[in-house]
Design an enzyme around this catalytic site. Structure first.
Site, PDB file in Angstrom:
ATOM      1  N   ASP A  22       0.848  -1.199   0.000  1.00 58.92           N
ATOM      2  CA  ASP A  22       0.000   0.000   0.000  1.00 58.92           C
ATOM      3  C   ASP A  22       0.886   1.254   0.000  1.00 58.92           C
ATOM      4  OD1 ASP A  22       0.866  -0.182   2.599  1.00 58.92           O
ATOM      5  OD2 ASP A  22      -1.112   0.006   3.521  1.00 58.92           O
ATOM      6  N   SER A  23       2.208   1.046  -0.012  1.00 62.32           N
ATOM      7  CA  SER A  23       3.136   2.149  -0.296  1.00 62.32           C
ATOM      8  C   SER A  23       2.822   2.750  -1.663  1.00 62.32           C
ATOM      9  CB  SER A  23       4.590   1.663  -0.239  1.00 62.32           C
ATOM     10  OG  SER A  23       4.754   0.484  -1.004  1.00 62.32           O
ATOM     11  N   ASP A  72      -0.899  -6.210  -0.158  1.00 58.69           N
ATOM     12  CA  ASP A  72      -1.261  -5.545   1.097  1.00 58.69           C
ATOM     13  C   ASP A  72      -2.764  -5.379   1.198  1.00 58.69           C
ATOM     14  OD1 ASP A  72       0.531  -4.788   3.062  1.00 58.69           O
ATOM     15  OD2 ASP A  72       1.338  -3.127   1.885  1.00 58.69           O
ATOM     16  N   LYS A 101      -1.280  -9.476   2.979  1.00 52.92           N
ATOM     17  CA  LYS A 101      -0.485  -8.967   4.113  1.00 52.92           C
ATOM     18  C   LYS A 101      -1.350  -8.051   4.982  1.00 52.92           C
ATOM     19  CE  LYS A 101       3.218  -6.058   3.625  1.00 52.92           C
ATOM     20  NZ  LYS A 101       2.840  -4.870   4.434  1.00 52.92           N
ATOM     21  N   GLU A 113      -1.214  -5.706   8.688  1.00 51.86           N
ATOM     22  CA  GLU A 113      -0.380  -5.099   9.731  1.00 51.86           C
ATOM     23  C   GLU A 113      -0.977  -5.393  11.113  1.00 51.86           C
ATOM     24  OE1 GLU A 113       0.245  -0.923   8.973  1.00 51.86           O
ATOM     25  OE2 GLU A 113       1.022  -1.310   6.958  1.00 51.86           O
ATOM     26  N   GLU A 172       9.580  -4.389  10.115  1.00 51.85           N
ATOM     27  CA  GLU A 172       9.988  -3.084   9.574  1.00 51.85           C
ATOM     28  C   GLU A 172      10.529  -2.187  10.681  1.00 51.85           C
ATOM     29  OE1 GLU A 172       7.241  -1.218   6.891  1.00 51.85           O
ATOM     30  OE2 GLU A 172       8.335   0.688   6.916  1.00 51.85           O
TER      31      GLU A 172
HETATM   32  O1  KIV Z   1       3.638  -1.052   1.681  1.00 53.62           O
HETATM   33  C1  KIV Z   1       4.735  -1.594   1.481  1.00 53.62           C
HETATM   34  O2  KIV Z   1       5.412  -1.355   0.492  1.00 53.62           O
HETATM   35  C2  KIV Z   1       5.208  -2.547   2.476  1.00 53.62           C
HETATM   36  C3  KIV Z   1       6.580  -3.132   2.288  1.00 53.62           C
HETATM   37  C4  KIV Z   1       7.654  -2.166   2.287  1.00 53.62           C
HETATM   38  C5  KIV Z   1       6.869  -4.190   3.271  1.00 53.62           C
HETATM   39  O3  KIV Z   1       4.527  -2.842   3.402  1.00 53.62           O
END
Ligand code: KIV
Length: 265
Positions: free
Chosen positions: A45-46, A84, A114, A116, A183
């Site tokens: 989600d970056s 994510d 994924k 969190e 992280e």
């Molecule tokens: O959102 C993301 O890119 C991430 C990774 C850097 C692990 O969670």
């Protein structure tokens, strides 16, 4: 060409082979990473920060993630794809999370989702994994909690916080998580957690002793216009093409040259 699976990553951990991982959000970059032999792609989600230009990952929607995951899947033949779950797509109830995770797999073609968070998410992780949805956990600096954490800060520095993180990691593994992203935590803590768990850990700012390493693609190519974190490295420096930079990242992780002390806490 043998596809990378969760079993592959677990075997790599057992054999002491480092797992390579980068983020990607579209077909062309996913194809380049897949062809270079990356083991895992995280459709992070970056995307909200490096593609959409937001200050945080919070505005990213489930539809955004389904769309970008599908684009990445189109470019991959071999790589394991982790998608994510964005903010507010998994916190309300295990049932709603299952429906949303199902979209990432059915429409986005993700292999793993994924999430969190630690102990509080363990029930949800169990609900998903008992129903056939593989889960990657994410502990330490969890960017969706940036406002609660008071910024993008290193986590797990004092004994109490380190102990909490360690317990969270065990809870996620017991709930059925297959992979764990760590992280921005001290290297020693990441080393201990990686040694204690049977599932592979993938570090970002978590020192050299995680079972694998991930970076955000735009950070490692040095093209993110805002400040990249200290734990990142610009692999375009000294490499003449994007492909060469990606290959240099893969080689540096496999040969344990990255991350160095200057990228760790
Ligand atoms: O959102 C993301 O890119 C991430 C990774 C850097 C692990 O969670």
């Amino acid at each position: 060409m043998k596809p990378v699976t969760i079993t592959t990553l677990t075997s790599m951990k057992q054999a002491g082979e480092k797992i390579t991982c980068l983020t990607a959000y579209d077909y062309s970059f996913a194809h380049l990473l897949d062809s270079a032999g990356i083991d895992t792609i995280i459709v992070g989600d970056s995307v909200g920060m490096v593609c959409q230009g937001h200050e945080t990952t919070l505005p990213v929607t489930l539809s955004d993630m389904v769309y970008h995951t599908r684009c990445v899947a189109s470019g991959c033949q071999r790589t394991l794809i982790v998608a994510d779950m964005p903010f507010l797509s998994y916190e309300v109830s295990p049932e709603q999370t299952f429906t949303n995770a199902g979209r990432l797999m059915k429409e986005g073609c993700a292999h793993v989702v994924k999430i969190e968070g630690g102990r509080t998410m363990a029930g949800t992780v169990r609900f998903l994994t008992e129903r056939g949805i593989p889960v990657c956990g994410h502990l330490g600096l969890t960017p969706q909690s940036v406002h609660q954490l008071g910024g993008f800060r290193v986590q797990g520095r004092d004994n109490a916080a380190a102990e909490r993180l360690r317990n969270d990691a065990h809870d996620l593994q017991e709930a059925g998580a297959s992979i764990l992203v760590l992280e921005a935590i001290p290297s020693e803590l990441a080393k201990d957690v990686s040694a204690e768990l049977t599932i592979p850990t993938i570090g970002i700012g978590a020192g050299p002793d995680c079972d694998g390493q991930v970076l955000v693609l735009q950070d490692m190519l040095g093209i993110y216009p805002r400040r990249s974190p200290k734990f990142s490295k610009n692999f375009m420096e000294g490499n003449g093409s994007i492909q060469a930079a990606v290959e240099a990242f893969i080689a540096a992780v496999r040969e344990r040259e990255f991350p160095g002390p200057e990228h760790s806490f």
